[in-house]
Design an enzyme around this catalytic site. Sequence first.
Site, PDB file in Angstrom:
ATOM      1  N   TYR A  56      -5.206 -32.634  -0.237  1.00 43.09           N
ATOM      2  CA  TYR A  56      -3.998 -32.784   0.400  1.00 43.09           C
ATOM      3  C   TYR A  56      -2.860 -33.833  -0.270  1.00 43.09           C
ATOM      4  CZ  TYR A  56      -5.704 -29.630   4.011  1.00 43.09           C
ATOM      5  OH  TYR A  56      -6.491 -28.655   4.490  1.00 43.09           O
ATOM      6  N   HIS A 112       0.344 -24.740  12.581  1.00 37.28           N
ATOM      7  CA  HIS A 112      -0.562 -25.105  11.894  1.00 37.28           C
ATOM      8  C   HIS A 112      -0.476 -26.390  11.444  1.00 37.28           C
ATOM      9  CE1 HIS A 112      -1.431 -20.594  11.333  1.00 37.28           C
ATOM     10  NE2 HIS A 112      -1.876 -21.178  12.256  1.00 37.28           N
TER      11      HIS A 112
END
Length: 237
Positions: A56, A112
């Site tokens: 990420y 999300h």
Amino acid sequence: MSKLNHIVILTGAGISAESGIDTFRSEGGLWEQYPIEQVATPEGFAADPALVHNFYNMRRAALKTVKPNAAHIALAKLEKGLHARGGSLTIITQNVDNLHEQGGAENVIHMHGILTSLLCQFCGHRWESHEDTSPNDSCIACQRRSGPRPDIVWFGEMPYELDRIDQVMSQADLFVSIGTSGAVYPAAGLVSEARRRGTKTLELNLEESQGSYLFDESRLGKAGDIVPKWVAEVLAA
């Protein structure tokens, strides 16, 4: 086109792909580079938090290199135009980038999650962050080490703000799907919900999706081309 005051738009990877965002489902995309079990599940994070943080971190760094495209900017223009005449636009996005906000949109639901937010797995606190993270970090609220995780809805987890999504869907004059595959639920089920409520439906997509047959109208083409054209039609009505 009749005058529309309350529009709900669902956006997917197709609207961000034109800005250079790598998509999971594209050939050579992130799904092929990293098994989803490793980087997009709670179990993967528990097994190797360093790998997940690094994954990420790369996605967050990539986000800093891209800009909103004509479709993002057009939707922000639509939001302002509808608001000026007493209406509203709600964007429900499956995307974890912040390109809608960069383009000027304000009323965005990230069902999300979003790359620019962290979530403490212990106390549930959320905070904005654009920097790299690691398993050694501590939560800014409870101070527990290894608390922060990406504020992303992983496989097996419940999407965010489903109650709010249901509320705005109940008030919509029109439901529009932009750049989605029609394969990921519960987002893919919103068109069926709109039809059940008697709401008009429109699909704007590069190609036909799995749920194209459910829409009242489907327009095909690049989001950067067809979205601004459609927005101009709505604002001129």
